[in-house]
Motif scaffolding. Structure first.
Motif, PDB file in Angstrom:
ATOM      1  N   ARG A  61     -14.057  -2.244   9.808  1.00 43.07           N
ATOM      2  CA  ARG A  61     -13.936  -1.030   8.984  1.00 43.07           C
ATOM      3  C   ARG A  61     -13.246  -1.343   7.649  1.00 43.07           C
ATOM      4  O   ARG A  61     -13.642  -0.832   6.609  1.00 43.07           O
ATOM      5  CB  ARG A  61     -13.155   0.044   9.739  1.00 43.07           C
ATOM      6  N   ILE A  62     -12.208  -2.168   7.693  1.00 43.05           N
ATOM      7  CA  ILE A  62     -11.543  -2.585   6.454  1.00 43.05           C
ATOM      8  C   ILE A  62     -12.536  -3.317   5.558  1.00 43.05           C
ATOM      9  O   ILE A  62     -12.637  -3.050   4.347  1.00 43.05           O
ATOM     10  CB  ILE A  62     -10.340  -3.491   6.758  1.00 43.05           C
ATOM     11  N   LEU A  73       0.845  -1.192   0.000  1.00 41.50           N
ATOM     12  CA  LEU A  73       0.000   0.000   0.000  1.00 41.50           C
ATOM     13  C   LEU A  73       0.881   1.243   0.000  1.00 41.50           C
ATOM     14  O   LEU A  73       2.007   1.213   0.513  1.00 41.50           O
ATOM     15  CB  LEU A  73      -0.909   0.026   1.233  1.00 41.50           C
ATOM     16  N   GLU A  74       0.363   2.310  -0.555  1.00 43.87           N
ATOM     17  CA  GLU A  74       1.076   3.580  -0.481  1.00 43.87           C
ATOM     18  C   GLU A  74       1.168   4.027   0.980  1.00 43.87           C
ATOM     19  O   GLU A  74       0.309   3.678   1.805  1.00 43.87           O
ATOM     20  CB  GLU A  74       0.352   4.646  -1.308  1.00 43.87           C
ATOM     21  N   PRO A  75       2.199   4.795   1.321  1.00 41.65           N
ATOM     22  CA  PRO A  75       2.372   5.237   2.721  1.00 41.65           C
ATOM     23  C   PRO A  75       1.125   5.924   3.272  1.00 41.65           C
ATOM     24  O   PRO A  75       0.479   6.708   2.578  1.00 41.65           O
ATOM     25  CB  PRO A  75       3.554   6.210   2.634  1.00 41.65           C
ATOM     26  N   ASP A  76       0.794   5.593   4.497  1.00 38.36           N
ATOM     27  CA  ASP A  76      -0.278   6.252   5.270  1.00 38.36           C
ATOM     28  C   ASP A  76      -1.693   5.891   4.805  1.00 38.36           C
ATOM     29  O   ASP A  76      -2.664   6.371   5.403  1.00 38.36           O
ATOM     30  CB  ASP A  76      -0.130   7.785   5.240  1.00 38.36           C
ATOM     31  N   VAL A  77      -1.841   5.067   3.767  1.00 41.57           N
ATOM     32  CA  VAL A  77      -3.187   4.731   3.293  1.00 41.57           C
ATOM     33  C   VAL A  77      -3.960   3.976   4.371  1.00 41.57           C
ATOM     34  O   VAL A  77      -5.105   4.315   4.695  1.00 41.57           O
ATOM     35  CB  VAL A  77      -3.134   3.906   1.990  1.00 41.57           C
ATOM     36  N   LEU A  78      -3.365   2.929   4.928  1.00 41.76           N
ATOM     37  CA  LEU A  78      -4.037   2.160   5.971  1.00 41.76           C
ATOM     38  C   LEU A  78      -4.278   3.012   7.206  1.00 41.76           C
ATOM     39  O   LEU A  78      -5.340   2.935   7.838  1.00 41.76           O
ATOM     40  CB  LEU A  78      -3.203   0.927   6.326  1.00 41.76           C
ATOM     41  N   ASP A  79      -3.306   3.840   7.544  1.00 39.24           N
ATOM     42  CA  ASP A  79      -3.444   4.719   8.702  1.00 39.24           C
ATOM     43  C   ASP A  79      -4.638   5.655   8.537  1.00 39.24           C
ATOM     44  O   ASP A  79      -5.418   5.867   9.467  1.00 39.24           O
ATOM     45  CB  ASP A  79      -2.161   5.538   8.875  1.00 39.24           C
ATOM     46  N   ILE A 104      -7.330   5.209   6.628  1.00 38.60           N
ATOM     47  CA  ILE A 104      -8.592   4.459   6.655  1.00 38.60           C
ATOM     48  C   ILE A 104      -9.013   4.151   8.089  1.00 38.60           C
ATOM     49  O   ILE A 104     -10.194   4.249   8.446  1.00 38.60           O
ATOM     50  CB  ILE A 104      -8.451   3.145   5.854  1.00 38.60           C
ATOM     51  N   LEU A 105      -8.070   3.795   8.934  1.00 37.79           N
ATOM     52  CA  LEU A 105      -8.410   3.342  10.279  1.00 37.79           C
ATOM     53  C   LEU A 105      -8.475   4.454  11.314  1.00 37.79           C
ATOM     54  O   LEU A 105      -9.019   4.261  12.390  1.00 37.79           O
ATOM     55  CB  LEU A 105      -7.409   2.278  10.733  1.00 37.79           C
ATOM     56  N   ARG A 106      -7.944   5.633  11.001  1.00 40.48           N
ATOM     57  CA  ARG A 106      -7.936   6.710  11.990  1.00 40.48           C
ATOM     58  C   ARG A 106      -8.812   7.903  11.617  1.00 40.48           C
ATOM     59  O   ARG A 106      -9.109   8.729  12.455  1.00 40.48           O
ATOM     60  CB  ARG A 106      -6.498   7.198  12.220  1.00 40.48           C
ATOM     61  N   ASP A 107      -9.214   8.000  10.375  1.00 42.49           N
ATOM     62  CA  ASP A 107      -9.970   9.166   9.912  1.00 42.49           C
ATOM     63  C   ASP A 107     -11.390   8.755   9.536  1.00 42.49           C
ATOM     64  O   ASP A 107     -11.599   8.033   8.565  1.00 42.49           O
ATOM     65  CB  ASP A 107      -9.263   9.798   8.704  1.00 42.49           C
TER      66      ASP A 107
END
Length: 277
Positions: A66-67, A13-19, A21-24
């Motif tokens: 959420r995923i 995944l591109e940097p920060d993509v998972l972050d 999705i799960l935090r915003d």
């Protein structure tokens, strides 16, 4: 057989993509789902690690859900209306006694999940909340690699592409029968619907027991699925998700034994299962 750490199967995944999705709460899931689905188009299955976002079972379940929701509608999986099913050993009996596979510690058959309703699912997602003390390896076989072997047996492939009876076991109080081929689609992107015991049961209920040719075709398919050089085996670690195009992979597990594991989020091996339309 490929036996190794699951790291080689990690979905890039591109940097920060998972972050994001799960935090915003207002995150745009389109980019995330597009990246994952693009990878799965080529790989058929892959893994995501959610450990950085979880400190226990409930936070893992929230993150995994959420995923799953980022890819579409969560399908109802049983007559109780559950869209998330917990897979763990209830210690209430064996498959041979009529207990459902996801309620036992047994290995069971290599299968796809899209067998008990006419409309197939898009994605199967399995989340590992706790590993077993012993065993419980995931077994994955790419259906297209099975099709490559089936090419040497055109008569078997022809049989698998004919209609078979299926039953909506577990989906309602009254089990409905329907007909579908076991194999559809092209050789490079096949769509399999297969759980041998369910199909055999459906044929008995329909009054059309499996024929000698159909049994032979299933024997061939099972033999390929059990070949070590086609199987990918790994233990899903706590906090990891397996994502797969359900009709493009066969999956199963080895039998397992539960016990006390350090820093476990729950008692005994426990998986979360999602079906995505």
């Amino acid at each position: 057989m490929t036996t190794m750490s699951p790291d080689p199967y990690a979905i890039p995944l591109e940097p920060d993509v998972l972050d994001t999705i799960l935090r915003d709460d207002k995150a745009d899931t389109a980019s995330f789902s597009q990246q994952v689905l693009s990878y799965l188009e080529d790989a058929d299955f892959g893994l995501l690690d959610l450990n950085a976002y979880c400190d226990g079972y409930e936070s893992f379940k929230t993150a995994a859900t959420r995923i799953a929701e980022a890819f579409g509608t969560l399908m109802v999986q049983n007559d109780a209306g559950d869209t998330v099913v917990e897979v763990w050993d209830r210690n209430i009996g064996r498959i041979e006694d009529g207990v459902r596979y996801h309620q036992t510690r047994q290995g069971g058959d290599i299968h796809t999940d899209s067998v008990n309703r006419p409309d197939p699912m898009k994605l199967l997602i399995l989340g590992s909340a706790t590993t077993a003390l012993i065993g419980g390896e995931s077994i994955i076989i790419r259906a297209r690699e099975v099709c490559e072997r089936l090419a040497a047996f055109p008569e078997v492939e022809d049989i698998l592409r004919q209609p078979f009876f299926f039953e909506g076991r577990g989906m309602s109080e009254e089990i409905e029968l329907f007909q579908l081929p076991v194999l559809a689609g092209s050789a490079d992107k096949p769509d399999f619907r297969y759980l041998r015991s369910y199909i055999a049961s459906a044929h008995e209920r329909a009054g059309w027991p499996l024929t000698t040719d159909q049994i032979f075709a299933f024997d061939v398919l099972d033999a390929f699925n059990e070949m070590s050089d086609l199987q990918h085996r790994f233990t899903l670690q706590q906090g990891q998700l397996l994502l797969a195009f359900d009709t493009r992979v066969f999956h199963g597990r080895t039998s397992f034994v539960d016990g006390v594991t350090p820093d476990a989020w729950s008692k005994g091996r426990r998986m979360l299962r999602y079906w995505i339309e």
